[in-house]
Design a protein around this motif. Structure first.
Motif, PDB file in Angstrom:
ATOM      1  N   ALA A  28       0.806  -1.228   0.000  1.00 48.75           N
ATOM      2  CA  ALA A  28       0.000   0.000   0.000  1.00 48.75           C
ATOM      3  C   ALA A  28       0.835   1.272   0.000  1.00 48.75           C
ATOM      4  CB  ALA A  28      -0.935  -0.001   1.221  1.00 48.75           C
ATOM      5  N   ILE A  29       1.947   1.283   0.708  1.00 47.83           N
ATOM      6  CA  ILE A  29       2.699   2.541   0.857  1.00 47.83           C
ATOM      7  C   ILE A  29       3.134   3.104  -0.519  1.00 47.83           C
ATOM      8  CG2 ILE A  29       4.807   3.618   1.834  1.00 47.83           C
ATOM      9  CD1 ILE A  29       4.317   1.901   4.373  1.00 47.83           C
ATOM     10  N   PRO A  30       3.757   2.275  -1.401  1.00 48.45           N
ATOM     11  CA  PRO A  30       4.148   2.844  -2.704  1.00 48.45           C
ATOM     12  C   PRO A  30       2.938   3.345  -3.507  1.00 48.45           C
ATOM     13  CG  PRO A  30       5.221   0.722  -2.338  1.00 48.45           C
ATOM     14  CD  PRO A  30       4.201   0.878  -1.253  1.00 48.45           C
ATOM     15  N   ALA A  31       1.827   2.578  -3.455  1.00 50.94           N
ATOM     16  CA  ALA A  31       0.640   2.978  -4.239  1.00 50.94           C
ATOM     17  C   ALA A  31       0.082   4.303  -3.725  1.00 50.94           C
ATOM     18  CB  ALA A  31      -0.422   1.883  -4.168  1.00 50.94           C
ATOM     19  N   VAL A  32      -0.002   4.455  -2.418  1.00 51.04           N
ATOM     20  CA  VAL A  32      -0.544   5.695  -1.852  1.00 51.04           C
ATOM     21  C   VAL A  32       0.404   6.856  -2.151  1.00 51.04           C
ATOM     22  CG1 VAL A  32      -1.329   6.849   0.258  1.00 51.04           C
ATOM     23  CG2 VAL A  32      -1.762   4.413  -0.032  1.00 51.04           C
ATOM     24  N   MET A  33       1.707   6.583  -2.073  1.00 51.40           N
ATOM     25  CA  MET A  33       2.671   7.662  -2.343  1.00 51.40           C
ATOM     26  C   MET A  33       2.604   8.117  -3.801  1.00 51.40           C
ATOM     27  SD  MET A  33       5.856   6.560   0.086  1.00 51.40           S
ATOM     28  CE  MET A  33       7.069   7.717  -0.456  1.00 51.40           C
ATOM     29  N   GLU A  34       2.225   7.213  -4.688  1.00 49.82           N
ATOM     30  CA  GLU A  34       2.057   7.602  -6.097  1.00 49.82           C
ATOM     31  C   GLU A  34       0.769   8.374  -6.317  1.00 49.82           C
ATOM     32  OE1 GLU A  34       2.458   4.476  -9.084  1.00 49.82           O
ATOM     33  OE2 GLU A  34       3.953   3.560  -7.772  1.00 49.82           O
ATOM     34  N   GLY A  35      -0.046   8.479  -5.274  1.00 53.44           N
ATOM     35  CA  GLY A  35      -1.288   9.249  -5.394  1.00 53.44           C
ATOM     36  C   GLY A  35      -2.461   8.431  -5.907  1.00 53.44           C
ATOM     37  N   LYS A  36      -2.279   7.109  -5.963  1.00 55.68           N
ATOM     38  CA  LYS A  36      -3.354   6.261  -6.499  1.00 55.68           C
ATOM     39  C   LYS A  36      -4.450   6.030  -5.461  1.00 55.68           C
ATOM     40  CE  LYS A  36      -0.950   3.926 -10.100  1.00 55.68           C
ATOM     41  NZ  LYS A  36       0.359   3.241 -10.069  1.00 55.68           N
ATOM     42  N   ASP A  37      -5.654   5.733  -5.949  1.00 53.11           N
ATOM     43  CA  ASP A  37      -6.708   5.261  -5.069  1.00 53.11           C
ATOM     44  C   ASP A  37      -6.395   3.809  -4.718  1.00 53.11           C
ATOM     45  OD1 ASP A  37      -7.919   7.653  -5.292  1.00 53.11           O
ATOM     46  OD2 ASP A  37      -9.822   6.930  -6.078  1.00 53.11           O
ATOM     47  N   VAL A  38      -6.735   3.428  -3.506  1.00 63.54           N
ATOM     48  CA  VAL A  38      -6.404   2.071  -3.057  1.00 63.54           C
ATOM     49  C   VAL A  38      -7.622   1.446  -2.395  1.00 63.54           C
ATOM     50  CG1 VAL A  38      -5.076   0.752  -1.343  1.00 63.54           C
ATOM     51  CG2 VAL A  38      -3.919   2.455  -2.752  1.00 63.54           C
TER      52      VAL A  38
ATOM     53  N   ASN B 162      -8.618   8.543  -2.712  1.00 61.39           N
ATOM     54  CA  ASN B 162      -9.514   7.743  -1.869  1.00 61.39           C
ATOM     55  C   ASN B 162      -8.855   6.425  -1.485  1.00 61.39           C
ATOM     56  OD1 ASN B 162     -12.087   9.386  -2.217  1.00 61.39           O
ATOM     57  ND2 ASN B 162     -11.477   8.962  -4.346  1.00 61.39           N
ATOM     58  N   LEU B 163      -8.895   6.121  -0.218  1.00 58.17           N
ATOM     59  CA  LEU B 163      -8.337   4.853   0.256  1.00 58.17           C
ATOM     60  C   LEU B 163      -9.410   4.135   1.055  1.00 58.17           C
ATOM     61  CD1 LEU B 163      -4.991   6.284   1.721  1.00 58.17           C
ATOM     62  CD2 LEU B 163      -5.478   5.665  -0.645  1.00 58.17           C
ATOM     63  N   MET B 164      -9.611   2.876   0.731  1.00 57.25           N
ATOM     64  CA  MET B 164     -10.658   2.139   1.437  1.00 57.25           C
ATOM     65  C   MET B 164     -10.070   0.850   1.997  1.00 57.25           C
ATOM     66  SD  MET B 164     -14.424   1.704   0.206  1.00 57.25           S
ATOM     67  CE  MET B 164     -14.862   0.221  -0.494  1.00 57.25           C
ATOM     68  N   PHE B 165     -10.205   0.685   3.299  1.00 58.67           N
ATOM     69  CA  PHE B 165      -9.715  -0.526   3.955  1.00 58.67           C
ATOM     70  C   PHE B 165     -10.902  -1.277   4.523  1.00 58.67           C
ATOM     71  CE2 PHE B 165      -5.106  -0.103   3.964  1.00 58.67           C
ATOM     72  CZ  PHE B 165      -5.009   1.175   3.446  1.00 58.67           C
TER      73      PHE B 165
END
Ligand code: AMP
Length: 450
Positions: free
Chosen positions: A31-41, A181-184
């Motif tokens: 998750a960390i690289p994806a969030v740092m790239e600004g992607k929705d997760v 947007n990040l959804m867990f």
């Protein structure tokens, strides 16, 4: 992989090092690289996997780049289903941001709103909130979202289960359209996918093994016992094995209070946490349990949800939950992070239906024991594992949750709740949508069993 190789800011790396984390957990590595790239997760991960740091660290990294929040503004909004989870997530935010100038706050129902309004006056970079109180604050102009960059929904499945869908939709409507947007969520159910549609754009989907499927270090078994002998059996187990820290699950707050009284009368330090306890009482009970002042914490499912207690040696199901999934959440409190643990269920003859449901869900017949002196008069029939697939949940209407004897939601966890005192809230339940019906809805539809 190391935290350094993820490219996090030095001030965050310092805080991570102080926590003693060597390597990112699987969810963090993804998750960390994806969030740092600004992607929705969209990530399927349960408590205990390191999910909080998985979204908190890259968010803080992002926040360090931009301008600080202005008056009443919020740059990152984290929504959680319960006040306990909100408080814990905020603790994490404070821990990881302690070497930065970022400001954070937490708001939830059941406590005074004025101090929260004051805390928001200067603006905060990260706000952790339960949905009901967040809307109250927004409606009273204590919050503005012009600077909002990121929305996080933590334990999204729980928020849906607790009937927060309308509150969440209202919140989303007042946020800027362009945002991350990040959804867990523990699972990617159909309900969750429906919520994600229209909310999340092209998400990176991440799934890590729920800790309970890999947690073969949890020894699970049941004691067959008559209902009226459960309290004596529990007392015997605590005293005989000299248990020092046990989390006991009950279905009702009254049952929890009763058990605490019985244990105290037998000289065992115990306290209860449930929906009727004030936030201060719950925080105190949890702190005393963690520091060993009390040995036995008796909790209802809703109150226990999201509590961060790691590596408990023993979890006891004094009563089996009606909703089978709750069993998995309950036993996940033990055997965390490589430590071994015991999940013991005290099961009486009239819990056969719940036992069958749980064994079907976990696809395992739980080993049984009888303790001499506590053998049941009312025998429990043999288990035959039902290997039929469990049907996906049907979408549910928002409803009232009486599992903890109260309305669902963050405000429902305060003391002296006034049913439907807030017109924004859900309607009163029609007759026949009580506990049994709710459970049938929550689990029966899904399982099509018994
Ligand atoms: P969570 O899933 O966010 O509730 O985290 C569960 C526990 O794991 C918390 O007590 C964290 O402090 C801890 N934790 C989070 N990340 C790591 C890591 N990379 N290494 C060791 N422990 C961690």
């Amino acid at each position: 992989m190391t935290f350094l190789s993820l490219g996090l800011s030095p001030s965050l790396l310092e805080a991570v090092a102080e926590q003693g984390y060597d390597t990112p957990s699987p969810i963090q590595a993804k998750a960390i690289p994806a969030v740092m790239e600004g992607k929705d997760v969209m990530a399927a991960a349960q408590t205990g996997t390191g999910k909080t740091a998985a979204f908190t660290l890259p968010i803080l990294h992002r926040l360090l780049q931009g301008a600080p929040a202005k008056g009443n503004q919020v740059r990152v909004l984290v929504l959680t289903p319960t006040r306990e989870l909100a408080a814990q997530v905020h603790e994490n935010v404070k821990t990881y941001s302690k070497h930065t100038k970022l400001r954070s706050a937490v708001v939830f129902g059941g406590v005074k709103i004025n101090p929260q309004m004051q805390a928001l006056r200067g603006g905060v970079d990260v706000l952790v909130a339960t949905p009901g109180r967040l809307l109250d604050l927004y409606n009273q102009n204590a919050l503005k979202f012009n600077q909002l960059e990121v929305l996080v929904l933590d334990e999204a499945d729980r928020m849906l289960d607790m009937g927060f869908i309308h509150d969440i939709k209202k919140i989303i409507r007042v946020l800027p359209k362009v945002r991350q947007n990040l959804m867990f969520s523990a699972t990617f159910s159909n309900d969750i996918r429906a919520l994600a549609k229209g909310l999340i754009n092209n998400p990176v989907e991440i799934e890590v093994a729920p800790r309970n499927t890999t947690a073969n270090k949890i020894e699970q078994f049941i004691y067959e016992v008559d209902k009226n002998q459960k309290s004596a059996l529990l007392t015997h187990l605590i005293k005989h094995h000299q248990w020092q820290q046990v989390l006991v699950f009950m279905r009702t707050k009254h049952g929890a209070n009763r058990l605490v009284k019985q244990l105290l009368a037998r000289g065992i330090s115990a306290s209860a946490i449930h929906g009727n306890k004030s936030q201060a009482a719950r925080t105190k009970a949890l702190a005393e349990f963690k520091n060993g002042e009390i040995k036995i914490l008796v909790a209802t499912d809703i109150a226990a949800r999201g509590i961060d207690i790691d590596q408990l040696p023993h979890v006891v199901n004094y009563e089996l939950p009606h909703v089978s999934e709750d069993y998995v959440h309950r036993i996940g409190r033990t055997g965390r992070a490589g430590a071994s643990g015991e999940a013991i269920s005290l099961v009486c003859a009239d819990e056969m239906k719940e036992l069958k449901g749980i064994e079907r869900l976990i696809q395992q017949v739980l080993p049984r024991k009888k303790l001499p002196g506590f053998e049941p008069i009312h025998g429990i029939p043999e288990s035959n594992l039902d290997s039929r697939a469990i049907k996906p949940k049907k979408p549910k209407k928002p409803r009232v949750d009486h599992r903890d004897g109260q309305r669902s939601g963050d405000n429902a966890q305060g003391h002296n709740p006034k049913p439907n005192s807030n017109p924004r809230r859900r309607k009163p339940k029609p007759a026949g949508t009580g506990d049994a019906a709710r459970k049938a809805q929550a689990s029966g539809n899904r399982r099509g069993q018994s």
